[in-house]
Design an enzyme around this catalytic site. Structure first.
Site, PDB file in Angstrom:
ATOM      1  N   LYS A 196     -25.450 -33.294  64.499  1.00 40.73           N
ATOM      2  CA  LYS A 196     -24.366 -33.761  63.752  1.00 40.73           C
ATOM      3  C   LYS A 196     -23.328 -34.652  64.718  1.00 40.73           C
ATOM      4  O   LYS A 196     -22.820 -35.834  64.353  1.00 40.73           O
ATOM      5  CB  LYS A 196     -23.815 -32.785  62.822  1.00 40.73           C
ATOM      6  N   GLU A 202     -26.810 -28.644  74.757  1.00 42.32           N
ATOM      7  CA  GLU A 202     -28.415 -28.318  75.014  1.00 42.32           C
ATOM      8  C   GLU A 202     -29.011 -29.517  74.478  1.00 42.32           C
ATOM      9  O   GLU A 202     -30.121 -29.822  74.850  1.00 42.32           O
ATOM     10  CB  GLU A 202     -28.471 -27.021  74.017  1.00 42.32           C
ATOM     11  N   HIS A 374     -43.199  -0.533  62.398  1.00 45.91           N
ATOM     12  CA  HIS A 374     -43.668   0.076  63.497  1.00 45.91           C
ATOM     13  C   HIS A 374     -42.721  -0.030  64.859  1.00 45.91           C
ATOM     14  O   HIS A 374     -43.359   0.382  65.875  1.00 45.91           O
ATOM     15  CB  HIS A 374     -45.035  -0.516  63.823  1.00 45.91           C
TER      16      HIS A 374
HETATM   17  O1  F6P Z   1     -21.878 -24.793  68.251  1.00 47.05           O
HETATM   18  C1  F6P Z   1     -22.052 -24.338  67.140  1.00 47.05           C
HETATM   19  C2  F6P Z   1     -22.604 -25.451  66.367  1.00 47.05           C
HETATM   20  O2  F6P Z   1     -21.351 -26.450  66.034  1.00 47.05           O
HETATM   21  C3  F6P Z   1     -23.100 -25.282  64.863  1.00 47.05           C
HETATM   22  O3  F6P Z   1     -22.131 -24.956  63.940  1.00 47.05           O
HETATM   23  C4  F6P Z   1     -23.990 -26.247  64.727  1.00 47.05           C
HETATM   24  O4  F6P Z   1     -25.092 -25.943  63.641  1.00 47.05           O
HETATM   25  C5  F6P Z   1     -24.602 -26.443  66.093  1.00 47.05           C
HETATM   26  O5  F6P Z   1     -23.399 -26.311  66.998  1.00 47.05           O
HETATM   27  C6  F6P Z   1     -25.222 -27.804  66.323  1.00 47.05           C
HETATM   28  O6  F6P Z   1     -24.401 -28.759  66.348  1.00 47.05           O
HETATM   29  P1  F6P Z   1     -24.886 -30.308  66.253  1.00 47.05           P
HETATM   30  O7  F6P Z   1     -25.700 -30.623  64.966  1.00 47.05           O
HETATM   31  O8  F6P Z   1     -23.529 -31.165  66.093  1.00 47.05           O
HETATM   32  O9  F6P Z   1     -25.445 -30.527  67.806  1.00 47.05           O
END
Ligand code: F6P
Length: 525
Positions: A196, A202, A374
């Site tokens: 978003k 990452e 289990h």
């Molecule tokens: O760090 C948490 C967060 O902002 C979550 O709320 C979100 O789902 C995730 O990171 C990924 O965010 P983005 O879609 O902006 O990469």
């Protein structure tokens, strides 16, 4: 007056002191109609909450509390597009994503583009840089941009499109993406960079690795346009990355990451299961939305789940809650729920900035039955900790092999009964257990649970199930008077990681850090 000081909360507190003494055995013995009293249905979905540690008075008092907290009023505010996520100055409108013909034009436009994208990939008309059709799609995202589509793709494995494999990469650890790339062919692989904000470390690191891998094979930047799609609200950043606007699907700031499966973030899922299935997912969620909006409080499934969670957490003292799907395909549901519930309601400050005087979100955990039986079920049965459980079962198997589904269901029913009623000393003696072993073999029971029965694990029912939990989380946020839609608690770690990275890369001035961090840095250097 805050909620905890309200007469409704006080009434529940004094009621809880007597109810805590009562065992589920006596609650069932005292009420022959318990299942009928404490089960509800909506559109094929059955919720049995008769094995929760409540009686009719508890239920009545909890409903009073919901009225006092004005759950209905907050629901109306959310539906009206009010800025209820006040700390981020945003509305909360994920319901609009699945409103079908009533969805806003901008939503319908993105859905149409998603459909066209699915069709061109499924039909083979989308070609890679060397003219080959797409055989593999890799969703690169994390948190809400990963867990929803990953979980739902796994859940709908029985509906998988032929000839297209969909993969998910989330972790910045190279161990996530490297083995996957080693198996893929760059000429027929499409990457979806789902972020978003398009700032998530990452995701951008994995996306850059994927881009380099593609360019090493293609040798031409132009290949990016045929192999990269972005889902983001930030066009500038997607352009900077080199993704053409035609390949960018918009997501809006009024869609929280953990509520975003229904948006373009669901593209990987739609590719995995086909557009018709994705529409069914939206339709199932829409059915649950209508129920949540219109059903009276006493019959309202999301509100019921929320009130039970609040009861178990704040009045019975449960610190965690287990989600136990008796469906291998729903194995990732607990992980999706962990983000949904804990990132939403794991907060100690109320809407007015005041401390919340009671525990909020329990720790959510769980795994698919029967496998969990289990391993960790020992603790549920005899560990002495209160752990409310949600059992989830399917009337019909999604992979109907002879001899498999009945044992699965029998185990599900057996576990909720064993947890509720246990086995006392008299029963053990009657079963011939030696006196010396009695203390070890006792099952105290009184472990509360709800059971959700789904007709089948199709896209429609999955949509219902996920929307049910989304609305549960909303109701809990209202009950605790907190903002369930921000997530400031994830920020500090990100900032510190940003300051530590240069130190791992060679900078030496670590004086701003504590001795533990400095010691670890030295060891790593
Ligand atoms: O760090 C948490 C967060 O902002 C979550 O709320 C979100 O789902 C995730 O990171 C990924 O965010 P983005 O879609 O902006 O990469």
């Amino acid at each position: 007056m805050n909620l905890v000081e309200s007469p409704a909360w006080q009434a529940l507190s004094s009621h809880a002191s007597t109810l805590r003494q009562r065992h589920l055995r006596t609650l069932f013995a005292d009420d022959a109609e318990r299942f009928a009293r404490f089960s509800r249905q909506h559109d094929g979905l059955l919720l049995d909450f008769s094995k929760q540690r409540i009686d009719a008075e508890t239920h009545r008092l909890l409903l009073d509390l919901a009225t006092r907290a004005d759950v209905d009023g907050w629901k109306q505010k959310m539906l009206a597009g009010t800025t209820i996520n006040h700390t981020e100055n945003r509305a909360v409108r994920h319901i609009a994503l699945r409103a079908g013909p009533l969805a806003p034009a901008e939503v319908r436009c993105v859905l149409e583009r998603m459909q066209a994208c699915c069709e061109s990939i499924h039909s083979g008309s989308w070609r890679g840089y060397a003219g080959e059709h797409i055989t593999d799609v890799v969703n690169i995202g994390i948190g809400g941009s990963d867990l929803g589509p990953r979980m739902a793709t796994r859940a709908l494995a029985a509906q998988q499109q032929p000839d297209l494999r969909v993969h998910f990469v989330a972790n910045v650890d190279g161990a996530d993406i490297a083995p996957l790339l080693a198996r893929l062919n760059p000429r027929s692989t499409l990457f979806i960079v789902a972020s978003k904000t398009f700032t998530t470390q990452e995701t951008l690191t994995n996306a850059a690795t994927a881009r380099n891998w593609l360019l090493a094979a293609a040798g031409d930047e132009a290949a990016v346009a045929r192999h990269f799609i972005a889902i983001s609200s930030d066009r500038q950043r997607t352009r900077q990355f080199g993704i053409t606007d035609d390949n960018v699907f918009e997501i809006w700031d009024w869609v929280g990451g953990r509520f975003s499966l229904w948006s373009a973030i669901g593209l990987s899922l739609a590719l995995a299961v086909g557009w018709r299935q994705f529409e069914q997912l939206l339709a199932g969620a829409r059915s649950m939305d209508a129920h949540f909006i219109n059903a009276p409080a006493a019959d309202n499934l999301p509100l019921t789940l929320a009130l039970l969670s609040l009861w178990n957490t704040d009045f019975l003292g449960a610190g965690s809650a287990a989600v136990l799907p008796y469906s291998h395909s729903l194995q990732l549901l607990p992980a999706w729920l962990q983000q949904l519930e804990m990132e939403s309601n794991g907060k100690r400050t109320d809407r007015a900035g005041q401390p919340i005087p009671v525990p909020t979100s329990p720790i959510i955990w769980g795994d698919a039955g029967t496998s969990g039986q289990h391993s960790f079920y020992q603790l549920l049965h005899q560990g002495g900790q209160l752990v409310p459980c949600d059992f989830i079962a399917l009337r019909e198997a999604d992979f109907p092999l002879p001899g498999h589904h009945q044992p699965l269901l029998a185990n599900c029913l057996a576990q909720s009964a064993a947890l509720a009623f246990g086995q006392d000393a008299d029963e053990l003696r009657a079963a011939g257990v030696a006196e010396s072993l009695l203390p070890y073999k006792l099952f105290p029971g009184n472990q509360p649970s709800s059971t959700l029965l789904l007709p089948a694990l199709n896209a429609y029912n999955l949509g219902q199930l996920l929307a049910l939990y989304e609305h549960k989380v909303f109701c809990l946020g209202v009950l605790w008077n907190l903002n369930a839609f921000d997530q400031w608690g994830v920020e500090l770690g990100k900032q510190l990681a940003g300051r530590l990275a240069p130190l791992l890369a060679g900078d030496t001035d670590d004086s701003a850090f504590d001795s533990s961090t400095r010691g670890l840095l030295a060891a790593l250097r």
